[in-house]
Enzyme design. Structure first.
Site, PDB file in Angstrom:
ATOM      1  N   CYS A 166      10.169 -34.985  -4.792  1.00  0.00           N
ATOM      2  CA  CYS A 166      10.256 -34.554  -6.191  1.00  0.00           C
ATOM      3  C   CYS A 166       9.026 -33.703  -6.545  1.00  0.00           C
ATOM      4  O   CYS A 166       8.819 -32.658  -5.966  1.00  0.00           O
ATOM      5  CB  CYS A 166      10.440 -35.757  -7.111  1.00  0.00           C
ATOM      6  N   HIS A 187      15.435 -37.889  -5.152  1.00  0.00           N
ATOM      7  CA  HIS A 187      14.786 -39.161  -4.836  1.00  0.00           C
ATOM      8  C   HIS A 187      15.600 -39.920  -3.787  1.00  0.00           C
ATOM      9  O   HIS A 187      16.619 -40.530  -4.117  1.00  0.00           O
ATOM     10  CB  HIS A 187      14.673 -40.023  -6.107  1.00  0.00           C
ATOM     11  N   GLU A 191      15.040 -42.726  -2.391  1.00  0.00           N
ATOM     12  CA  GLU A 191      15.068 -44.168  -2.667  1.00  0.00           C
ATOM     13  C   GLU A 191      16.062 -44.541  -3.759  1.00  0.00           C
ATOM     14  O   GLU A 191      16.395 -45.712  -3.932  1.00  0.00           O
ATOM     15  CB  GLU A 191      13.651 -44.668  -3.020  1.00  0.00           C
TER      16      GLU A 191
END
Length: 201
Positions: free
Chosen positions: A79, A181, A183
């Site tokens: 990011c 992202h 995750e």
């Protein structure tokens, strides 16, 4: 051990949890020695570009990052972390980045809703070990108002369409940037982190 640089720019705990789930050892750190002794580095981040650069400067980490990149260590930016790799950002002014990759960061086109927030698919631009067991046009989770707007075409691994072509994954040698992202991107994101682990070993 993967060094996750914990410079106060975002929720790094969820990233560390995702790595642990994939049996990848990591530590949250700003200690230059731990960063130098790591197998790989992750530079995460959400928030303002210039604030992040100032914090990295105050912590004395800009030179450490540049040295580790020059030494060939795998470095992953996520990011804002990806955007910091570039030369310049036009977020509320004009700011110098790390200059590890050629290009600039600008606000996403006002023809679409900003921030770009939610699930979007990514198009694989070329073959890469990053895409092992990942289908083309897989969906991943984005949250950003700025994006890489000029870049070297040969570095583009994947893009998404949002008010134009947005670089989603870029790579030059041992430097990789991911705009979304992993995750928060379900099985695709977890597979990407697993692929990162495979490439490190």
């Amino acid at each position: 051990m993967i060094a996750i640089i914990d410079y106060g720019a975002g929720n790094v705990k969820s990233l560390q949890f995702a790595l642990t789930k994939e049996n990848m050892d990591s530590c949250l750190t700003t200690d230059p020695k731990r960063i130098q002794n790591s197998k790989a580095i992750i530079l995460p981040g959400v928030g303002a570009f210039n604030d992040a650069m100032e914090t990295l400067h105050k912590l004395g980490l800009i030179e450490v990052l540049k040295q580790e990149v020059a030494a060939g260590k795998p470095v992953l930016g996520i990011c804002l972390g990806m955007q910091l790799f570039y030369e310049t950002s036009y977020e509320d002014g004009s700011w110098d980045g790390l200059g590890l990759l050629q290009g600039e960061v600008s606000r996403i086109s006002s023809s679409v809703k900003v921030p770009h927030m939610g699930w979007n698919n990514i198009t694989q631009e070329k073959e890469s070990p990053w895409f092992t067991s990942i289908t083309d046009n897989a969906y991943v989770y984005f949250v950003h108002s700025y994006a890489v707007s000029s870049f070297r075409e040969e570095t583009l691994l994947a893009s998404t369409d949002y008010g134009g072509k947005v670089p989603a994954i870029v790579q030059k040698d041992n430097i990789t940037g991911i705009q979304f992202h992993p995750e928060k991107s379900g099985t695709t994101g977890m597979q990407l982190l697993q692929n990162f682990g495979e490439m490190m070993s």
